[in-house]
Design a protein around this motif. Sequence first.
Motif, PDB file in Angstrom:
ATOM      1  N   THR A 125      -5.525  -2.953  -6.746  1.00  0.00           N
ATOM      2  CA  THR A 125      -4.293  -2.201  -6.865  1.00  0.00           C
ATOM      3  C   THR A 125      -3.895  -1.613  -5.519  1.00  0.00           C
ATOM      4  OG1 THR A 125      -4.833  -1.631  -9.139  1.00  0.00           O
ATOM      5  CG2 THR A 125      -3.164  -0.293  -8.046  1.00  0.00           C
ATOM      6  N   ALA A 126      -2.653  -1.825  -5.138  1.00  0.00           N
ATOM      7  CA  ALA A 126      -2.148  -1.294  -3.879  1.00  0.00           C
ATOM      8  C   ALA A 126      -0.697  -0.892  -4.067  1.00  0.00           C
ATOM      9  CB  ALA A 126      -2.282  -2.318  -2.757  1.00  0.00           C
ATOM     10  N   THR A 127      -0.179  -0.090  -3.113  1.00  0.00           N
ATOM     11  CA  THR A 127       1.166   0.461  -3.201  1.00  0.00           C
ATOM     12  C   THR A 127       1.877   0.321  -1.869  1.00  0.00           C
ATOM     13  OG1 THR A 127       0.487   2.079  -4.871  1.00  0.00           O
ATOM     14  CG2 THR A 127       2.483   2.580  -3.630  1.00  0.00           C
ATOM     15  N   PHE A 128       3.170  -0.029  -1.940  1.00  0.00           N
ATOM     16  CA  PHE A 128       4.036   0.053  -0.771  1.00  0.00           C
ATOM     17  C   PHE A 128       4.852   1.338  -0.885  1.00  0.00           C
ATOM     18  CE2 PHE A 128       3.919  -4.786  -0.692  1.00  0.00           C
ATOM     19  CZ  PHE A 128       3.070  -4.830   0.397  1.00  0.00           C
ATOM     20  N   VAL A 129       4.922   2.110   0.192  1.00  0.00           N
ATOM     21  CA  VAL A 129       5.649   3.377   0.164  1.00  0.00           C
ATOM     22  C   VAL A 129       6.329   3.616   1.509  1.00  0.00           C
ATOM     23  CG1 VAL A 129       3.605   4.704   0.871  1.00  0.00           C
ATOM     24  CG2 VAL A 129       5.475   5.848  -0.341  1.00  0.00           C
ATOM     25  N   THR A 130       7.504   4.209   1.451  1.00  0.00           N
ATOM     26  CA  THR A 130       8.226   4.624   2.652  1.00  0.00           C
ATOM     27  C   THR A 130       8.693   6.063   2.438  1.00  0.00           C
ATOM     28  OG1 THR A 130       9.016   2.363   2.979  1.00  0.00           O
ATOM     29  CG2 THR A 130      10.121   4.098   4.239  1.00  0.00           C
ATOM     30  N   ALA A 131       8.494   6.908   3.436  1.00  0.00           N
ATOM     31  CA  ALA A 131       8.888   8.314   3.371  1.00  0.00           C
ATOM     32  C   ALA A 131       9.766   8.652   4.567  1.00  0.00           C
ATOM     33  CB  ALA A 131       7.655   9.205   3.363  1.00  0.00           C
ATOM     34  N   LEU A 132      10.468   9.776   4.473  1.00  0.00           N
ATOM     35  CA  LEU A 132      11.230  10.231   5.633  1.00  0.00           C
ATOM     36  C   LEU A 132      10.296  10.568   6.788  1.00  0.00           C
ATOM     37  CD1 LEU A 132      14.008  12.469   4.006  1.00  0.00           C
ATOM     38  CD2 LEU A 132      14.147  10.072   4.739  1.00  0.00           C
ATOM     39  N   ASP A 133       9.072  10.954   6.450  1.00  0.00           N
ATOM     40  CA  ASP A 133       8.059  11.250   7.483  1.00  0.00           C
ATOM     41  C   ASP A 133       6.792  10.463   7.147  1.00  0.00           C
ATOM     42  OD1 ASP A 133       6.250  12.253   9.311  1.00  0.00           O
ATOM     43  OD2 ASP A 133       6.878  14.339   9.075  1.00  0.00           O
ATOM     44  N   ASN A 134       6.751   9.208   7.611  1.00  0.00           N
ATOM     45  CA  ASN A 134       5.621   8.350   7.292  1.00  0.00           C
ATOM     46  C   ASN A 134       4.314   8.863   7.880  1.00  0.00           C
ATOM     47  OD1 ASN A 134       6.896   6.374   5.691  1.00  0.00           O
ATOM     48  ND2 ASN A 134       7.579   5.238   7.491  1.00  0.00           N
ATOM     49  N   GLU A 135       4.388   9.456   9.050  1.00  0.00           N
ATOM     50  CA  GLU A 135       3.163   9.952   9.700  1.00  0.00           C
ATOM     51  C   GLU A 135       2.522  11.063   8.876  1.00  0.00           C
ATOM     52  OE1 GLU A 135       3.728  11.036  13.741  1.00  0.00           O
ATOM     53  OE2 GLU A 135       4.404   9.043  14.372  1.00  0.00           O
ATOM     54  N   ALA A 136       3.341  11.989   8.394  1.00  0.00           N
ATOM     55  CA  ALA A 136       2.809  13.094   7.587  1.00  0.00           C
ATOM     56  C   ALA A 136       2.238  12.562   6.273  1.00  0.00           C
ATOM     57  CB  ALA A 136       3.906  14.126   7.310  1.00  0.00           C
ATOM     58  N   LEU A 137       2.914  11.583   5.671  1.00  0.00           N
ATOM     59  CA  LEU A 137       2.413  11.013   4.423  1.00  0.00           C
ATOM     60  C   LEU A 137       1.099  10.278   4.665  1.00  0.00           C
ATOM     61  CD1 LEU A 137       2.721  10.363   1.435  1.00  0.00           C
ATOM     62  CD2 LEU A 137       4.117   8.375   2.078  1.00  0.00           C
ATOM     63  N   ALA A 138       1.025   9.502   5.740  1.00  0.00           N
ATOM     64  CA  ALA A 138      -0.206   8.776   6.049  1.00  0.00           C
ATOM     65  C   ALA A 138      -1.367   9.741   6.250  1.00  0.00           C
ATOM     66  CB  ALA A 138      -0.008   7.916   7.295  1.00  0.00           C
ATOM     67  N   ALA A 139      -1.110  10.842   6.946  1.00  0.00           N
ATOM     68  CA  ALA A 139      -2.166  11.835   7.174  1.00  0.00           C
ATOM     69  C   ALA A 139      -2.642  12.431   5.853  1.00  0.00           C
ATOM     70  CB  ALA A 139      -1.649  12.931   8.096  1.00  0.00           C
ATOM     71  N   GLY A 140      -1.705  12.740   4.964  1.00  0.00           N
ATOM     72  CA  GLY A 140      -2.074  13.308   3.672  1.00  0.00           C
ATOM     73  C   GLY A 140      -2.863  12.331   2.814  1.00  0.00           C
ATOM     74  N   LEU A 141      -2.490  11.069   2.846  1.00  0.00           N
ATOM     75  CA  LEU A 141      -3.197  10.046   2.072  1.00  0.00           C
ATOM     76  C   LEU A 141      -4.613   9.822   2.602  1.00  0.00           C
ATOM     77  CD1 LEU A 141      -0.209   7.564   1.726  1.00  0.00           C
ATOM     78  CD2 LEU A 141      -1.324   8.743  -0.176  1.00  0.00           C
ATOM     79  N   LYS A 142      -4.736   9.813   3.917  1.00  0.00           N
ATOM     80  CA  LYS A 142      -6.057   9.636   4.523  1.00  0.00           C
ATOM     81  C   LYS A 142      -6.967  10.823   4.207  1.00  0.00           C
ATOM     82  CE  LYS A 142      -4.468   6.626   8.262  1.00  0.00           C
ATOM     83  NZ  LYS A 142      -4.195   6.509   9.717  1.00  0.00           N
ATOM     84  N   ASP A 143      -6.372  12.014   4.165  1.00  0.00           N
ATOM     85  CA  ASP A 143      -7.160  13.205   3.800  1.00  0.00           C
ATOM     86  C   ASP A 143      -7.741  13.081   2.397  1.00  0.00           C
ATOM     87  OD1 ASP A 143      -6.678  14.371   6.232  1.00  0.00           O
ATOM     88  OD2 ASP A 143      -5.089  15.709   5.519  1.00  0.00           O
ATOM     89  N   LYS A 144      -7.040  12.352   1.523  1.00  0.00           N
ATOM     90  CA  LYS A 144      -7.511  12.148   0.154  1.00  0.00           C
ATOM     91  C   LYS A 144      -8.481  10.960   0.045  1.00  0.00           C
ATOM     92  CE  LYS A 144      -5.241  15.330  -2.174  1.00  0.00           C
ATOM     93  NZ  LYS A 144      -5.926  16.356  -2.997  1.00  0.00           N
ATOM     94  N   GLY A 145      -8.710  10.302   1.168  1.00  0.00           N
ATOM     95  CA  GLY A 145      -9.674   9.200   1.180  1.00  0.00           C
ATOM     96  C   GLY A 145      -9.086   7.832   0.896  1.00  0.00           C
ATOM     97  N   PHE A 146      -7.746   7.706   0.902  1.00  0.00           N
ATOM     98  CA  PHE A 146      -7.123   6.423   0.634  1.00  0.00           C
ATOM     99  C   PHE A 146      -6.967   5.620   1.928  1.00  0.00           C
ATOM    100  CE2 PHE A 146      -5.016   9.093  -2.778  1.00  0.00           C
ATOM    101  CZ  PHE A 146      -5.861   8.649  -3.788  1.00  0.00           C
ATOM    102  N   ALA A 147      -7.204   4.319   1.862  1.00  0.00           N
ATOM    103  CA  ALA A 147      -6.987   3.442   3.012  1.00  0.00           C
ATOM    104  C   ALA A 147      -5.495   3.215   3.193  1.00  0.00           C
ATOM    105  CB  ALA A 147      -7.699   2.108   2.802  1.00  0.00           C
ATOM    106  N   VAL A 148      -4.998   3.387   4.417  1.00  0.00           N
ATOM    107  CA  VAL A 148      -3.573   3.297   4.719  1.00  0.00           C
ATOM    108  C   VAL A 148      -3.368   2.363   5.899  1.00  0.00           C
ATOM    109  CG1 VAL A 148      -1.485   4.571   5.327  1.00  0.00           C
ATOM    110  CG2 VAL A 148      -3.251   5.676   3.936  1.00  0.00           C
ATOM    111  N   SER A 149      -2.352   1.498   5.822  1.00  0.00           N
ATOM    112  CA  SER A 149      -1.997   0.629   6.940  1.00  0.00           C
ATOM    113  C   SER A 149      -0.481   0.514   7.002  1.00  0.00           C
ATOM    114  CB  SER A 149      -2.633  -0.747   6.777  1.00  0.00           C
ATOM    115  OG  SER A 149      -2.224  -1.348   5.556  1.00  0.00           O
ATOM    116  N   SER A 150       0.034   0.129   8.165  1.00  0.00           N
ATOM    117  CA  SER A 150       1.479  -0.038   8.330  1.00  0.00           C
ATOM    118  C   SER A 150       1.942  -1.283   7.581  1.00  0.00           C
ATOM    119  CB  SER A 150       1.828  -0.170   9.810  1.00  0.00           C
ATOM    120  OG  SER A 150       1.506   1.020  10.501  1.00  0.00           O
TER     121      SER A 150
END
Length: 304
Positions: A222-247
């Motif tokens: 299971t994976a998700t595509f997501v776009t936010a107004l602030d992708n950097e802040a979202l990526a940081a928050g996701l990584k803090d939760k232990g999720f693998a994130v890539s561009s």
Amino acid sequence: MIKVEGLTKTYGGFTAVDDVDFVCQPGTVTGFLGPNGAGKTTTMRIMVGLTPASRGRVTIGGHHYKDIPNPGRHVGVLLDASAQHAGRTGREVLTVGARTMGLPDSRVDEMLELVSLDAKESKRRVRNYSLGMRQRLGIAHALLGEPSVLILDEPANGLDPAGIRWMRGLLKEYAERGGTVLLSSHLLHEVEIIADEMILIGRGRIVARGDKKSLLAGAGTTATFVTALDNEALAAGLKDKGFAVSSAGEGLRVETEPVEVGRVAADRSLVLTDLRAAEEGLEDLFLSLTSDSQRDHLTEGPAA
């Protein structure tokens, strides 16, 4: 209902179908998926008595196909759209089928209209049909006897996008009326749109089965595509939760379900402009589970 039990077919030292078990229930479309040469067609040929099994059995409605009286009234079959009498017209092909099954000629007109073969096309010789027209004629013949079960091998071959959409709607409606559909293909995307259940086969063996959600959950893909107004802040928050994130394009790919991504965004008051499940997950699973068959097909050529 179609029930396959311990089905095996060997040709000398080669095993085309290896101890296959599955059930297709009424009211559902079951996708039978695998690369070319994986054993799909051989399995279907055994179902309708064209190839003898080495071991195991297949029953349709509790009966072997050969024991079903007037089988076209109970089981609609399309295994090869090109295996039709090339010298007959489309109308003649259906008329012979209708009379063999004891159906009125009016049923022929109903089927020609259903598959959108007009009066002029129905009078053409089958040798002059395109592959797409032959597929439509084959589907018409499979449905001619108003069967409760359909067994279709690669029915989308040769159909244009409009034809494929038409076929999806036709089969969905058929299943909703209580029919049983077994639909084989090597085209995962076309089948996953319509199928309620999927059976993946490779090297003649079942490698996975279930609906799309359960297959992905079982594989952990299971994976998700997501776009936010602030992708950097979202990526940081996701990584803090232990999720693998890539561009991924203008956004991110996250190895978790969309709902988890949404929770992180809500916790951090981040605005999302796109949030969706990664659709390629099932394709990746399919390719990984059937990779041996894919390589064999490239090096050895197709086997039924």
